[in-house]
Write a protein that holds these residues in place. Structure first.
Motif, PDB file in Angstrom:
ATOM      1  N   HIS A 208     -55.508  -9.491 -43.136  1.00 60.84           N
ATOM      2  CA  HIS A 208     -56.444  -9.203 -44.368  1.00 60.84           C
ATOM      3  C   HIS A 208     -56.108  -7.696 -43.844  1.00 60.84           C
ATOM      4  O   HIS A 208     -55.692  -6.564 -45.009  1.00 60.84           O
ATOM      5  N   HIS A 400     -44.648  -9.597 -45.469  1.00 63.76           N
ATOM      6  CA  HIS A 400     -43.913 -10.745 -46.072  1.00 63.76           C
ATOM      7  C   HIS A 400     -44.676 -12.087 -45.939  1.00 63.76           C
ATOM      8  O   HIS A 400     -45.165 -13.319 -46.193  1.00 63.76           O
ATOM      9  N   LYS A 403     -48.399 -12.495 -45.495  1.00 66.33           N
ATOM     10  CA  LYS A 403     -48.953 -12.740 -46.461  1.00 66.33           C
ATOM     11  C   LYS A 403     -49.136 -14.075 -47.070  1.00 66.33           C
ATOM     12  O   LYS A 403     -49.576 -14.797 -47.414  1.00 66.33           O
ATOM     13  N   GLU A 404     -47.826 -14.712 -46.238  1.00 64.85           N
ATOM     14  CA  GLU A 404     -47.605 -16.380 -46.034  1.00 64.85           C
ATOM     15  C   GLU A 404     -48.991 -16.760 -45.387  1.00 64.85           C
ATOM     16  O   GLU A 404     -49.646 -17.878 -45.940  1.00 64.85           O
ATOM     17  N   ALA A 406     -51.787 -15.258 -44.622  1.00 59.89           N
ATOM     18  CA  ALA A 406     -52.992 -15.360 -46.041  1.00 59.89           C
ATOM     19  C   ALA A 406     -53.262 -16.362 -46.854  1.00 59.89           C
ATOM     20  O   ALA A 406     -54.113 -16.493 -46.253  1.00 59.89           O
ATOM     21  N   THR A 407     -51.973 -16.703 -47.069  1.00 58.67           N
ATOM     22  CA  THR A 407     -52.360 -18.260 -48.136  1.00 58.67           C
ATOM     23  C   THR A 407     -52.344 -19.114 -47.245  1.00 58.67           C
ATOM     24  O   THR A 407     -53.483 -20.319 -47.568  1.00 58.67           O
ATOM     25  N   SER A 408     -51.663 -19.419 -46.227  1.00 55.28           N
ATOM     26  CA  SER A 408     -51.715 -21.057 -45.716  1.00 55.28           C
ATOM     27  C   SER A 408     -53.415 -20.561 -45.002  1.00 55.28           C
ATOM     28  O   SER A 408     -54.053 -21.624 -45.019  1.00 55.28           O
ATOM     29  N   GLU A 410     -55.684 -19.783 -46.761  1.00 56.06           N
ATOM     30  CA  GLU A 410     -57.084 -19.917 -47.508  1.00 56.06           C
ATOM     31  C   GLU A 410     -56.870 -21.472 -47.630  1.00 56.06           C
ATOM     32  O   GLU A 410     -57.899 -22.224 -48.343  1.00 56.06           O
ATOM     33  N   ASP A 411     -55.446 -21.796 -47.403  1.00 56.08           N
ATOM     34  CA  ASP A 411     -55.755 -23.414 -48.016  1.00 56.08           C
ATOM     35  C   ASP A 411     -56.417 -24.052 -47.365  1.00 56.08           C
ATOM     36  O   ASP A 411     -56.633 -25.257 -46.999  1.00 56.08           O
ATOM     37  N   ASP A 428     -51.272 -27.984 -43.282  1.00 53.44           N
ATOM     38  CA  ASP A 428     -51.361 -26.676 -43.543  1.00 53.44           C
ATOM     39  C   ASP A 428     -51.925 -25.364 -42.320  1.00 53.44           C
ATOM     40  O   ASP A 428     -50.952 -24.502 -42.264  1.00 53.44           O
ATOM     41  N   CYS A 432     -49.541 -22.375 -41.045  1.00 55.92           N
ATOM     42  CA  CYS A 432     -49.529 -21.192 -40.860  1.00 55.92           C
ATOM     43  C   CYS A 432     -49.106 -20.310 -39.556  1.00 55.92           C
ATOM     44  O   CYS A 432     -49.099 -19.816 -39.129  1.00 55.92           O
ATOM     45  N   TYR A 435     -45.398 -18.886 -40.174  1.00 56.71           N
ATOM     46  CA  TYR A 435     -45.214 -17.600 -40.503  1.00 56.71           C
ATOM     47  C   TYR A 435     -45.810 -17.584 -39.018  1.00 56.71           C
ATOM     48  O   TYR A 435     -45.390 -16.568 -38.598  1.00 56.71           O
TER      49      TYR A 435
END
Ligand code: GDP
Length: 460
Positions: A208, A400, A403-404, A406-408, A410-411, A428, A432, A435
């Motif tokens: 982040h 970009h 950001k992927e 970060a999403t993974s 979080e998953d 998951d 991560c 990316y």
């Protein structure tokens, strides 16, 4: 692994200095045949027998023709930029000589290098990771202290280091969890879930931080577009000239900008401010009709990262209020510039307009408070963030991918909270890792690399 890439075995050559006449022109050769080619065109000594990192002066010859007197530098693999045998020949900077030498080199078996091909080889040979290689191009393109510093930091691995640490830890957990799947009947847990949770939390924090550095990174790399807006006679061109006189930036080309809309560039504290539509400020002809002028201004304001709204301190306060409301309604990043303070005294100006928080009182004509205006301009885009030595993301591709990541992450976190089955959790984590690997180049394909390196200059 890298033999899948085409043209990998060739020996490549290119002019590394800019085309045109210069004192010296440097030609680079890299690949298996580099030393043999040097032996052929430099008959004075056997270059292939010389130690690495040595310099040799002598005549360059092709067949019996003397091409130039030159200095040949030898870098033997793996201690070279590309990781292969590299020869660098410093010739006299005549275009004619350089073309002749290049021709001699290619007729001895090398081919001309594609843009970025030396750096691509450095990457494929593990000399640099992908993020570091991309920073090489940024460093070459850098035209301010801030962009240079960010690129140099990334090239030296500052940014990659943080990601590698995350990647290694997650890899360990992915492997352990996948091992659990082999023992699925026995209900074992090799991967310590609370340790994984801590790693994921820590990684999410780091990622982040990098993601939020992109706003600053983008400002550093691409500059800030600024619109100077105001009624005729407010002092726009006077202000423009005052700013340009002291801070006109020397820029060759800024990626992503068009020459006809962006004409002037300021360098304030290492940040490039691109003043958009300065042609419209300079010619006072077509926009005499107020409405047309206002429409044009609104268009300009929408395009800009920062709006300098300039008005005469003796202008009607209600009208200024209307403009401020418009800018607020559009969530514009603006600074109110109350001009011609020399006509009124400062205190009087403050009495009328002092309640605005983003206001500055100046005299464009006398250069009064224009320094403070510049400080406000940098504050308005940096939002008080001071550039530290920590890693800054300047590359949109990295942004970009992060950001992927970060999403993974979080998953993964959600999955653990909900006691997700190990096989899904492992998926998951792998996503991560994928990316993360895209950024540093553990995960690549030829098209992606060709695309990235095609943006480099020839000879780098
Ligand atoms: P523009 O139409 O907004 O570009 O305005 P100009 O820069 O051409 O300025 C209009 C007039 O205001 C010119 O005569 C300037 O000399 C004058 N002017 C600009 N700035 C100042 C200032 O700070 N003080 C005073 N007294 N006059 C100014």
């Amino acid at each position: 692994m890298h033999t899948q890439f085409t043209g990998w075995d060739d020996t490549i050559a290119a002019l590394a200095t800019p085309p045109g006449v210069g004192a010296i022109g440097v030609i680079r050769i890299s690949g298996k045949a580099a030393l043999a080619i040097a032996d052929n065109i430099f008959p004075a000594k056997k270059i292939s027998l010389q130690p690495s990192h040595t310099l040799h002066v002598g005549l360059l010859k092709h067949n019996e023709t003397v091409l130039d007197e030159a200095v040949v530098a030898v870098f033997k693999e793996p201690r070279s930029y590309t990781g292969e045998d590299v020869i660098e020949i410093s010739c006299h900077g005549s275009n004619y000589i350089l073309q002749q030498v290049l021709q001699a080199i290619t007729s001895n078996g090398a081919r001309l290098a594609k843009p970025g091909e030396f750096t691509q080889r450095a990457f494929l040979n593990g000399k640099l990771d992908l993020a570091q290689a991309e920073a090489v191009a940024d460093l070459i393109a850098s035209n301010t202290e801030a962009s240079k510093r960010a690129a140099l930091g990334s090239m030296r691995g500052g940014f990659s280091g943080a990601l590698k640490a995350v990647r290694e830890q997650l890899l360990k957990f992915a492997a352990l969890i996948e091992l659990e799947l082999d023992f699925s009947q026995e209900d074992v847990e090799f991967a310590d879930r609370s340790a994984l949770y801590a790693v994921v939390n820590e990684a999410a924090l780091a990622v982040h931080k990098l993601i939020s550095s992109f706003q600053l990174g983008n400002v550093i790399k691409n500059g800030v577009s600024v619109a100077i807006i105001g009624k005729p006679n407010a002092g726009k061109s006077t202000l423009l000239n005052a700013l340009l006189n002291e801070n006109r930036a020397i820029v060759s080309d800024i990626p992503g900008t068009t020459r006809d809309t962006i004409e002037e560039v300021l360098n304030i504290d290492g940040i490039l401010f691109r003043l958009i539509d300065t042609a419209g400020i300079r010619k006072h002809t077509s926009d005499i009709i107020e409405t047309a002028g206002i429409e044009r201004s609104i268009e300009k304001m929408k395009q800009a990262d920062l709006v300098l709204y300039i008005f005469d301190v003796q202008d009607d306060a209600d009208e200024i209020e209307t403009r401020v409301q418009e800018m607020k309604a559009q969530s514009l990043n603006y600074i109110l510039v109350a001009n011609k303070i020399d006509r009124l005294n400062d205190a009087e100006g403050r009495r009328i307009f002092g309640h605005y928080d983003k206001i500055i009182f100046i005299s464009a004509k006398d250069g009064l408070h224009t320094e403070t205006l510049k400080e406000r301009m940098t504050d308005a885009v940096l939002h008080g963030k001071i550039q530290t030595e920590s890693s800054i993301v300047t590359n949109a591709r990295h942004y970009h991918a992060l950001k992927e990541v970060a999403t993974s992450l979080e998953d993964i976190r959600l999955g653990m909270n909900n006691n997700l089955a190990s096989d899904l959790l492992a998926l998951d984590i792998r996503r991560c890792l994928h990316y993360l690997g895209e950024i540093t180049g553990q995960v690549t394909n030829e098209d992606m690399l060709d695309y990235i390196f095609s943006k480099f200059c020839i000879g780098k």
